[in-house]
Design a protein around this motif. Structure first.
Motif, short mmCIF file in Angstrom:
data_model
loop_
_atom_site.label_atom_id
_atom_site.label_comp_id
_atom_site.label_asym_id
_atom_site.label_seq_id
_atom_site.Cartn_x
_atom_site.Cartn_y
_atom_site.Cartn_z
N MET A 51 0.81 -1.22 0.00
CA MET A 51 0.00 0.00 0.00
C MET A 51 0.84 1.27 0.00
N ASN A 53 -0.35 5.90 -0.17
CA ASN A 53 -1.48 6.83 -0.06
C ASN A 53 -1.21 8.08 -0.87
N GLY A 58 -2.65 9.85 5.18
CA GLY A 58 -2.57 8.48 4.68
C GLY A 58 -2.77 7.48 5.80
N TRP A 59 -3.38 6.36 5.46
CA TRP A 59 -3.61 5.30 6.46
C TRP A 59 -2.37 4.42 6.50
N TYR A 69 -3.93 7.36 10.89
CA TYR A 69 -3.68 8.26 9.77
C TYR A 69 -2.52 9.17 10.13
N LEU A 105 -6.28 5.75 0.13
CA LEU A 105 -5.43 4.59 0.34
C LEU A 105 -5.32 3.83 -0.98
N ASN A 107 -4.21 0.41 -2.44
CA ASN A 107 -3.86 -0.97 -2.11
C ASN A 107 -3.55 -1.71 -3.40
#
Ligand code: CO
Length: 201
Positions: A51, A53, A58-59, A69, A105, A107
């Motif tokens: 991942m 962001n 951002g997570w 976050y 996010l 992924n």
């Protein structure tokens, strides 16, 4: 198939040129904010997705500090790159929520990646919907109710589809059971990209 209240599936919302333009924009995001492998809080077990962001927040997750976050990339320490304009346009046209998303996010699912059943609940603003865009290979998406053990149903998400979790469905459990290899030609090396737009604060 009757989806839970508040959950919308918009098949084929992005046509092929829009998908290609978005992949280009995401490549630029990844060049600036490299993909990283998230790990579960506590156990340190690696997730099967990679991942990154874009947006002002951002997570991220790591063993010590858990899900949260933050305004910077955990490895580079730099601010996340800006959210591509297309994504802000989708939010404006679909989300029905005046405030803009703060986090997107990104992924990346390899063809053998999956995502266990979970809720998106690290956001303070639970009135804002979660908007998710699928690119690349088709996946089998599973959605349940507000309790982990509620009955679930599953359906396929193809490249260009959008799913919205809002209203009563905002906290529904959901996950990705599997990716179907070679179901899209969008991503040269296969796999699937999921973009999840969220309002955090
Ligand atoms: Co989620």
């Amino acid at each position: 198939m009757q989806l839970p209240n508040g959950i919308r599936h918009l098949p084929g919302y992005l046509d092929r040129p829009a998908q290609e333009a978005l992949v280009e924009a995401i490549r630029a995001v990844v060049a600036d904010a490299p993909l990283f492998t998230p790990v579960m809080p506590g156990t340190g077990k690696e997730m099967s997705v990679r991942m990154t962001n874009c947006g002002s927040l951002g997570w991220v997750t790591d063993r010590q500090r858990g899900y949260r976050y933050q305004p910077t990339h955990p490895a580079t320490g730099r601010p996340w790159p800006a959210m591509p304009q297309q994504l802000l346009d989708f939010w404006r046209d679909i989300a029905g929520y005046e405030k803009l998303p703060e986090a997107c996010l990104v992924n990346f699912y390899g063809d053998d990646a999956r995502m266990g059943l979970h809720q998106d609940r690290d956001e303070q603003d639970l009135n804002a919907p979660v908007l998710s865009v699928s690119l690349g290979n088709t996946c089998l998406f599973r959605v349940g109710g507000l309790n982990r053990n509620d009955r679930t149903l599953s359906f396929k998400l193809a490249s260009g589809d959008i799913v919205v979790l809002g209203g009563e469905g905002r906290l529904c459990f959901h996950g990705v059971d599997r990716i179907y290899p070679a179901t899209s030609t969008l991503l040269k090396n296969g796999g699937r990209i999921n973009l999840t737009l969220r309002r955090v604060n």
